[in-house]
Scaffold this active site. Structure first.
Site, mmCIF file in Angstrom:
data_model
loop_
_atom_site.group_PDB
_atom_site.id
_atom_site.type_symbol
_atom_site.label_atom_id
_atom_site.label_comp_id
_atom_site.label_asym_id
_atom_site.label_seq_id
_atom_site.Cartn_x
_atom_site.Cartn_y
_atom_site.Cartn_z
ATOM 1 N N HIS A 9 0.832 -1.205 0.000
ATOM 2 C CA HIS A 9 0.000 0.000 0.000
ATOM 3 C C HIS A 9 0.866 1.253 0.000
ATOM 4 O O HIS A 9 1.994 1.259 0.514
ATOM 5 C CB HIS A 9 -0.929 0.011 1.216
ATOM 6 C CG HIS A 9 -0.195 0.039 2.529
ATOM 7 N ND1 HIS A 9 0.331 1.200 3.061
ATOM 8 C CD2 HIS A 9 0.114 -0.949 3.394
ATOM 9 C CE1 HIS A 9 0.927 0.927 4.203
ATOM 10 N NE2 HIS A 9 0.818 -0.378 4.426
ATOM 11 N N GLU A 87 -1.678 -6.805 7.232
ATOM 12 C CA GLU A 87 -0.357 -6.547 7.784
ATOM 13 C C GLU A 87 -0.136 -7.413 9.020
ATOM 14 O O GLU A 87 -1.089 -7.892 9.648
ATOM 15 C CB GLU A 87 -0.241 -5.058 8.152
ATOM 16 C CG GLU A 87 1.046 -4.626 8.835
ATOM 17 C CD GLU A 87 2.300 -4.910 8.026
ATOM 18 O OE1 GLU A 87 2.585 -6.102 7.766
ATOM 19 O OE2 GLU A 87 3.011 -3.960 7.667
#
Length: 230
Positions: A9, A87
């Site tokens: 990202h 994550e």
């Protein structure tokens, strides 16, 4: 020859503020939005055509995926979201400033928490405001599956089934795949793809930009690895 494109990202608001993020759902910064757009432009310039895409259930990765597909003129490509691409969960460090954590616990200890393969950070309390246990996006998961802290080893253990069930079969079918994810979930999969040792993966960093490309033969042997635009 099939292609797998990993896009971490773009910069998030907490990346910008130097905070541990993990599973906290933080948006892209202005710079991060531009990085995602630029990733799409690089994909278009490289003429990479995707058959499907995968991302996590966190906003920063979802927006990066959508923007990269939009600016490569492939917004129609099917996207599947999974918590398994989230994550790494930073536990009790979530929301803490990295420099302040180093002052409190010591540089060496924080470095071990961040970069070691199998050392867990302090666990997040169940009543922490960033706890995933009360987050509706994980309502279908057994509560015992939701982590309170993860290291890279645990991150790989929950990401690997998704690789084996979804991503690898698509590549074996000759499909080009986009994965919009996070620094550590990508590191975990890169460790598996390249069969890196526990020590070697400690030195691997995944930048917010540009995207990382792997090319595979029909047996999923890596034939090329490179960053777009470099």
């Amino acid at each position: 020859m099939v292609k797998l494109v990993f896009a971490r990202h773009g910069e998030s608001e907490w990346n910008k503020a130097n905070l541990f993020t993990g599973w906290a759902d933080v948006d892209l910064s202005e710079e991060g939005t531009q990085q995602a757009i630029d990733a799409g432009k690089l994909i278009k310039e490289a003429d990479i055509k995707f058959d499907l895409a995968f991302t996590s259930v966190l906003t920063r990765a979802i927006k990066t995926t959508n923007l990269a597909l939009e600016y490569s003129d492939q917004l129609w490509v099917p996207v599947e979201k999974s918590w398994r691409l989230n994550e790494r969960h930073y536990g009790g460090l979530t929301g803490k400033n990295k420099a302040e954590a180093a002052e409190k616990f010591g540089d060496e200890q924080v470095h071990i928490w961040r970069r070691s393969y199998d050392v867990l950070p302090p666990a997040m309390a169940k009543d922490d405001p960033y706890s995933a246990h009360t987050d509706r996006r994980y309502a279908n998961l057994d509560d015992t599956v939701i982590p309170d802290a993860e290291n890279l080893k645990v991150t790989l253990e929950r990401a690997l089934p998704y690789w084996e069930d979804k991503i690898a079969p698509a590549l074996k079918d000759g499909k080009n795949v986009f994965v919009g994810a996070h620094g550590n979930s990508i590191r975990a999969l890169v460790k598996h793809i390249k069969q890196l040792s526990d020590d070697d993966i400690m030195g691997v960093e995944i930048p917010n930009f540009p995207p990382l490309v792997f090319e595979f033969d029909e047996n999923l042997n890596v034939t090329a690895e490179y960053y777009l635009g470099k």
